[in-house]
Design a protein around this motif. Structure first.
Motif, short mmCIF file in Angstrom:
data_model
loop_
_atom_site.label_atom_id
_atom_site.label_comp_id
_atom_site.label_asym_id
_atom_site.label_seq_id
_atom_site.Cartn_x
_atom_site.Cartn_y
_atom_site.Cartn_z
N THR A 1 -2.95 -13.00 -11.46
CA THR A 1 -1.57 -12.77 -11.12
C THR A 1 -1.89 -12.31 -9.51
OG1 THR A 1 -1.37 -10.73 -11.22
CG2 THR A 1 0.14 -12.42 -12.78
N PRO A 2 -0.87 -13.35 -8.70
CA PRO A 2 -1.33 -13.01 -6.92
C PRO A 2 -1.13 -11.32 -7.32
CG PRO A 2 0.73 -14.52 -7.34
CD PRO A 2 0.06 -14.02 -9.02
N TRP A 3 -0.21 -10.40 -7.79
CA TRP A 3 -0.18 -9.23 -7.28
C TRP A 3 -2.01 -8.33 -7.39
CZ3 TRP A 3 3.57 -11.90 -9.71
CH2 TRP A 3 3.16 -12.10 -11.26
N ALA A 4 -1.72 -8.50 -8.87
CA ALA A 4 -3.56 -8.23 -9.03
C ALA A 4 -5.09 -8.39 -8.24
CB ALA A 4 -3.76 -8.98 -10.80
N GLN A 5 -4.55 -9.61 -7.91
CA GLN A 5 -4.94 -10.30 -7.20
C GLN A 5 -5.65 -9.42 -5.60
OE1 GLN A 5 -7.55 -12.90 -7.43
NE2 GLN A 5 -7.64 -12.13 -9.04
N LYS A 6 -3.94 -9.45 -4.88
CA LYS A 6 -3.67 -8.62 -3.89
C LYS A 6 -4.20 -7.11 -3.67
CE LYS A 6 -0.97 -7.89 -0.01
NZ LYS A 6 0.42 -8.17 0.61
N PHE A 7 -4.18 -6.52 -5.26
CA PHE A 7 -3.81 -5.06 -5.66
C PHE A 7 -5.44 -4.74 -5.09
CE2 PHE A 7 -5.97 -1.81 -8.26
CZ PHE A 7 -5.16 -0.58 -7.29
N LEU A 8 -6.71 -5.35 -5.76
CA LEU A 8 -8.09 -5.61 -5.93
C LEU A 8 -8.87 -5.68 -4.60
CD1 LEU A 8 -9.25 -6.89 -9.84
CD2 LEU A 8 -8.30 -4.62 -8.69
N GLU B 1 1.52 -1.01 0.07
CA GLU B 1 -0.17 0.03 0.33
C GLU B 1 1.25 1.04 -0.22
OE1 GLU B 1 -3.97 2.62 2.02
OE2 GLU B 1 -2.97 0.53 3.20
N ALA B 2 2.09 1.39 0.42
CA ALA B 2 2.86 2.32 0.65
C ALA B 2 3.33 3.11 -0.77
CB ALA B 2 3.89 2.54 1.84
N THR B 3 3.87 2.20 -1.13
CA THR B 3 4.26 1.43 -3.17
C THR B 3 3.10 2.26 -3.77
OG1 THR B 3 6.37 0.00 -2.43
CG2 THR B 3 5.58 1.27 -4.63
N TRP B 4 2.38 1.66 -2.95
CA TRP B 4 1.05 2.16 -4.23
C TRP B 4 0.53 3.66 -3.47
CZ3 TRP B 4 -2.15 2.63 -8.08
CH2 TRP B 4 -3.27 3.17 -8.13
N LEU B 5 0.94 4.59 -2.49
CA LEU B 5 0.64 5.86 -2.84
C LEU B 5 1.18 6.50 -2.86
CD1 LEU B 5 -0.78 5.47 1.44
CD2 LEU B 5 -2.17 5.93 -1.07
N LYS B 6 2.40 6.12 -3.27
CA LYS B 6 3.46 7.36 -3.47
C LYS B 6 3.52 7.08 -4.90
CE LYS B 6 8.67 6.61 -4.90
NZ LYS B 6 9.94 5.69 -4.88
N TYR B 7 3.17 5.98 -5.61
CA TYR B 7 3.17 6.09 -7.18
C TYR B 7 1.96 6.56 -7.57
CZ TYR B 7 7.63 4.06 -7.65
OH TYR B 7 9.34 3.96 -7.87
N SER B 8 0.72 6.71 -6.26
CA SER B 8 -0.75 6.89 -6.71
C SER B 8 -0.59 8.69 -6.77
CB SER B 8 -1.37 6.38 -6.55
OG SER B 8 -2.94 7.10 -6.12
#
Length: 670
Positions: free
Chosen positions: A485-492, A462-469
């Motif tokens: 993919t594991p990353w896409a599923q975790k994101f959603l 989430e911290a990385t998401w907030l940074k690039y968002s």
């Protein structure tokens, strides 16, 4: 005698028509536009004459627009776009079907020339089913045709000794190098033929090295000269030498792993794919056919060995090559089996000509029976099983494929857009040049750093998401929820936070708006309430095919509507009780519960899936975790050991068993 010949001719016609019907059905599947490359190819064909930079740069991305990119399939885009203008997406489906039918006819004729009609016809049935691994509208379909056509020309030249006919390959290769990266396979075929002509003379001629070399060269020089000319022909591409050597460099900058580039032996532990079993059987038969060929002739056919090893390696390296392996296996099996079959015909009394005629009729009947069973099976498979038919029958786009972009454009939404890998190509077609994409499905067009340190981490942390968002100022998340993919599923499911509101979803994709940047009135107007979400899920599920229902159930679970996911799964299980994937999906849904009775139900559904031969290490791992939660430690241990029986190095099972051993040593469990 005349009647027998007429009957046999009719049987052959029926069999060949039936084989073409199997190919036609398998390749007549609707296009899932949001997960394939087709949109980008169409956009290439649309803009290439007005903006030639699309040949050299990552033109469609706002994240890495200056990355050097070799567009090795640009001419396919031109062809596709012209066909699309004539008849839309249906015309593209028809083109794809015509290309694959032409390829199969050429391959079958080559096989028939070597071994007659009936054995190649019988072998064609598993070959056609294995071809179902790659049915999408892709540039490589041209390569399938060009590979078999090149082989056809090489075989004709060898037979007629008419080396001038090889010049027909020059315009073919000039087209090929601009249509698809597999032009190097064509060069390999000509190279194999050249070496196969050279080596036997070189190895058997008496004299010193120079004498042997020039003797062999005199025999094979036509082939090597034409091979050199074809290499020069392949320089006729926009990137010149870079384009020629690109097939050997493409994986140097390829940091995003995709399933189609994985091997059968890797993927068989992650998914149930009936094509993997067919591939293993064909590969074994191919090996045995080479052994039989050598046993009966005491000779080595170098060209066939080179081709067999090469295409077997390609298929073992990546499942994307299973279709072309199947076609090559059809030809090679026919070449190799003619020697043992000819021996049997000459030496076995029961195979003398008059009895052999009866056998041919019996064999024709068996082939026709298999075909007549196979055709309705494929239709049934498309609607209820999805073993070989992954999408619904038909031409053109799947139902609702363009609904999301209609919503985007009708509501005048604007980027910057954060999208996932799968959706990139369709967004390019729909939105370029008004909007550029965050990423698209060309790993080679983005740096390794981008995928390793930006794209994947921002979906899982989430911290990385907030940074690039904040850095990119995303206004819209436009995302395929069919991305497993594991990353896409975790994101959603977890990463996307309360700054974002759900405004749209369909069978394929989901749209979120950033409520801190977008117009508050627009956000308020489009935000979906819990009731609206639930109602739309039910409506879409009721009107979807099997894969659509499963996608929606998975999405419902991701956005914390487990009861609706359960509702959809129950409906699907009622309609398709033989589908192991559905049973396992229900088990996975229940496995996330804290309720003991629900956990018992999870194990029951997993067991039902296993009875339907849906056996994967991941299923046993989940069963072990459920039993662990229930306090059944010995059962949990047994299930994790079962996972290791399927996959000896399964990291999850090894980890869980290691934890059990540590707890046992500490005296915490018996």
């Amino acid at each position: 005698m005349d009647n027998r010949l007429k009957i046999e001719k009719l049987l052959k016609l029926l069999i060949f028509t039936g084989l073409l019907a199997l190919v036609l059905i398998i390749f007549s599947q609707k296009i899932e536009f949001t997960s394939v490359d087709l949109g980008r190819h169409l956009e290439n064909g649309k803009i290439i004459w007005s903006n030639s930079q699309v040949l050299f740069k990552n033109l469609y991305s706002y994240t890495e627009p200056n990355t050097r990119f070799i567009n090795h399939h640009w001419l396919t885009g031109v062809i596709y776009y012209r066909v699309y203008i004539i008849g839309g997406f249906k015309s593209l489906s028809i083109l794809n079907v015509l290309l694959i039918l032409a390829t199969f006819v050429l391959a079958f004729n080559l096989a028939k020339k070597k071994l007659g009609f009936y054995i190649p016809a019988l072998v064609s049935i598993p070959v056609i089913f294995l071809m179902s691994e790659r049915v999408e509208v892709r540039p490589e379909t041209f390569s399938y045709l060009f590979i078999i056509l090149t082989w056809y020309i090489l075989d004709y030249v060898s037979e007629k000794k008419n080396y001038r006919f090889l010049y027909w390959l020059v315009p073919l290769f000039i087209l090929w190098v601009n249509i698809h990266i597999y032009f190097f396979i064509g060069l390999a075929l000509v190279g194999f033929k050249s070496v196969a002509e050279f080596l036997p003379i070189f190895m058997t001629t008496k004299g010193n090295f120079k004498q042997r070399f020039f003797k062999a060269w005199e025999t094979s020089r036509h082939w090597f000269i034409k091979l050199g000319i074809l290499f020069l022909a392949c320089l006729f591409n926009p990137n010149f030498i870079r384009g020629l050597v690109y097939p050997f460099n493409i994986f140097h900058n390829y940091a995003y792993e995709i399933a189609e580039n994985k091997s059968v032996f890797y993927l068989q532990h992650l998914m149930i794919n009936y094509n993997f079993a067919i591939f293993k059987i064909l590969l074994l038969l191919l090996i045995l056919s080479f052994v039989a060929q050598f046993y009966f002739t005491k000779k080595v056919s170098l060209f066939e060995i080179f081709v067999g090893v090469f295409f077997s390696f390609l298929a073992l390296f990546a499942v994307r090559n299973l279709t072309i392996f199947a076609l090559v296996a059809l030809i090679l099996l026919s070449v190799n089996l003619r020697y043992p079959l000819n021996y049997l015909k000459d030496n076995v009394y029961l195979l003398r000509s008059e009895i052999r005629n009866k056998y041919r009729l019996y064999l024709a009947g068996i082939i026709l029976l298999i075909i007549f069973i196979g055709i309705p099976y494929l239709v049934y498979d498309a609607s209820k099983l999805n073993h070989f038919m992954k999408n619904s029958l038909g031409w053109g786009l799947r139902v609702g494929s363009e609904d999301s972009i209609k919503f985007f454009q009708d509501n005048k939404l604007q980027g910057p857009i954060f999208n996932n890998y799968d959706l990139g190509s369709s967004l390019i077609f729909w939105l370029y040049p008004q909007e550029k994409v965050f990423v698209d499905n060309r790993p080679e067009a983005y740096s390794n750093d981008f995928f390793n340190n930006i794209y994947r981490p921002m979906q899982t942390d989430e911290a990385t998401w907030l940074k690039y968002s904040a850095e990119y100022k995303f206004k819209v998340v436009y995302f395929s929820h069919t991305d497993f993919t594991p990353w896409a599923q975790k994101f959603l499911g977890e990463t996307i936070n309360s700054n974002w509101v759900l405004v749209y979803f369909d069978r394929y994709s989901v749209t979120y708006l950033n409520k801190t940047i977008n117009d508050p009135a627009l956000v308020k107007k489009l935000e979906m309430s819990e009731a609206a979400i639930r109602e739309r899920l039910r409506l879409l599920a009721a009107d979807s095919d099997l894969s659509g229902k499963l996608h929606l159930a998975s999405f419902a679970s991701l956005i914390h509507h487990a009861d609706l996911a359960e509702e959809i799964y129950r409906e699907v299980i009622f309609k398709y009780p033989e589908n192991g994937l559905v049973l396992a999906s229900m088990g996975s849904l229940y496995a996330g519960s804290k309720d003991r009775q629900t956990l018992f139900s999870a194990v029951d559904y997993f067991k039902l899936a296993l009875k339907k031969d849906y056996r994967l290490p991941g299923i046993y791992n989940q069963m072990g975790l459920v039993e662990w939660q229930l306090g059944n430690y010995e059962l949990a241990e047994d299930y994790w050991k079962d996972a290791l029986k399927l996959e000896r190095k399964n990291t999850s099972a090894l980890y869980y068993l290691d934890q059990i051993n540590k707890l046992r040593l500490q005296g915490e469990i018996k």
